[in-house]
Design an enzyme around this catalytic site. Structure first.
Site, PDB file in Angstrom:
ATOM      1  N   ASP A 109    -106.425 -16.404  99.636  1.00 39.18           N
ATOM      2  CA  ASP A 109    -105.168 -15.960  99.041  1.00 39.18           C
ATOM      3  C   ASP A 109    -104.581 -17.124  98.243  1.00 39.18           C
ATOM      4  O   ASP A 109    -104.584 -18.266  98.716  1.00 39.18           O
ATOM      5  CB  ASP A 109    -104.207 -15.514 100.145  1.00 39.18           C
ATOM      6  CG  ASP A 109    -102.998 -14.779  99.607  1.00 39.18           C
ATOM      7  OD1 ASP A 109    -102.220 -15.390  98.838  1.00 39.18           O
ATOM      8  OD2 ASP A 109    -102.813 -13.613  99.958  1.00 39.18           O
ATOM      9  N   GLY A 165     -95.019  -3.097 101.113  1.00 41.68           N
ATOM     10  CA  GLY A 165     -95.224  -4.472 100.666  1.00 41.68           C
ATOM     11  C   GLY A 165     -96.489  -4.692  99.857  1.00 41.68           C
ATOM     12  O   GLY A 165     -96.848  -5.835  99.567  1.00 41.68           O
ATOM     13  N   THR A 167     -98.593  -5.316  96.780  1.00 44.97           N
ATOM     14  CA  THR A 167     -98.278  -5.829  95.445  1.00 44.97           C
ATOM     15  C   THR A 167     -99.447  -5.726  94.465  1.00 44.97           C
ATOM     16  O   THR A 167     -99.251  -5.896  93.271  1.00 44.97           O
ATOM     17  CB  THR A 167     -97.805  -7.299  95.508  1.00 44.97           C
ATOM     18  OG1 THR A 167     -98.836  -8.080  96.109  1.00 44.97           O
ATOM     19  CG2 THR A 167     -96.516  -7.422  96.310  1.00 44.97           C
ATOM     20  N   HIS A 214    -106.616  -3.847 100.289  1.00 45.25           N
ATOM     21  CA  HIS A 214    -107.056  -5.158 100.754  1.00 45.25           C
ATOM     22  C   HIS A 214    -106.454  -5.446 102.121  1.00 45.25           C
ATOM     23  O   HIS A 214    -105.432  -4.892 102.501  1.00 45.25           O
ATOM     24  CB  HIS A 214    -106.690  -6.261  99.759  1.00 45.25           C
ATOM     25  CG  HIS A 214    -105.233  -6.356  99.438  1.00 45.25           C
ATOM     26  ND1 HIS A 214    -104.584  -5.469  98.601  1.00 45.25           N
ATOM     27  CD2 HIS A 214    -104.292  -7.251  99.830  1.00 45.25           C
ATOM     28  CE1 HIS A 214    -103.315  -5.812  98.488  1.00 45.25           C
ATOM     29  NE2 HIS A 214    -103.106  -6.887  99.237  1.00 45.25           N
TER      30      HIS A 214
END
Length: 114
Positions: free
Chosen positions: A29, A93, A95, A100
């Protein structure tokens, strides 16, 4: 296609890829929330958890969870624990419009998450 994660799969955008097979990819990430924070995705574009088909549930999802289990072992997260998160939809949440899973570990997780 304008999907960020599809562009990573197609190597149009760089990422630190940690794991890859025919169906699944995992990469770091770019805004980690834990010492270990990986994103595990199917290479097939699926907008969100709500868009999974029966075939996805039977064939693809087990491959994703096998990859997550493998990565948890590889990063030695099993003993202390880890968190697997899927955000679904705007209020959930999410985005990036590609399903994923966040694999996070290496620190104590709190609840509720926020």
């Amino acid at each position: 296609m304008e999907c960020l994660f599809c562009k990573i799969v197609d190597q149009e955008i760089p990422a630190t890829i940690i794991y890859e097979n025919e169906d699944v990819m995992a990469f770091k990430d770019i805004n980690p929330e834990a010492p270990v924070h990986l994103l595990v995705i199917p290479k097939k574009h699926i907008p969100s958890f709500a868009h999974l088909t029966q075939e996805d549930n039977e064939v693809l999802m087990p491959k994703i969870f096998v990859a997550i289990q493998h990565l948890a072992r590889e990063f030695e997260l099993e003993e202390e624990g880890f968190r697997v998160v899927n955000n679904c939809g705007t209020n959930g949440g999410q985005t990036v419009g590609h399903i994923h899973f966040h694999l996070m570990g290496g620190r104590r997780m709190v609840w509720p998450p926020g």
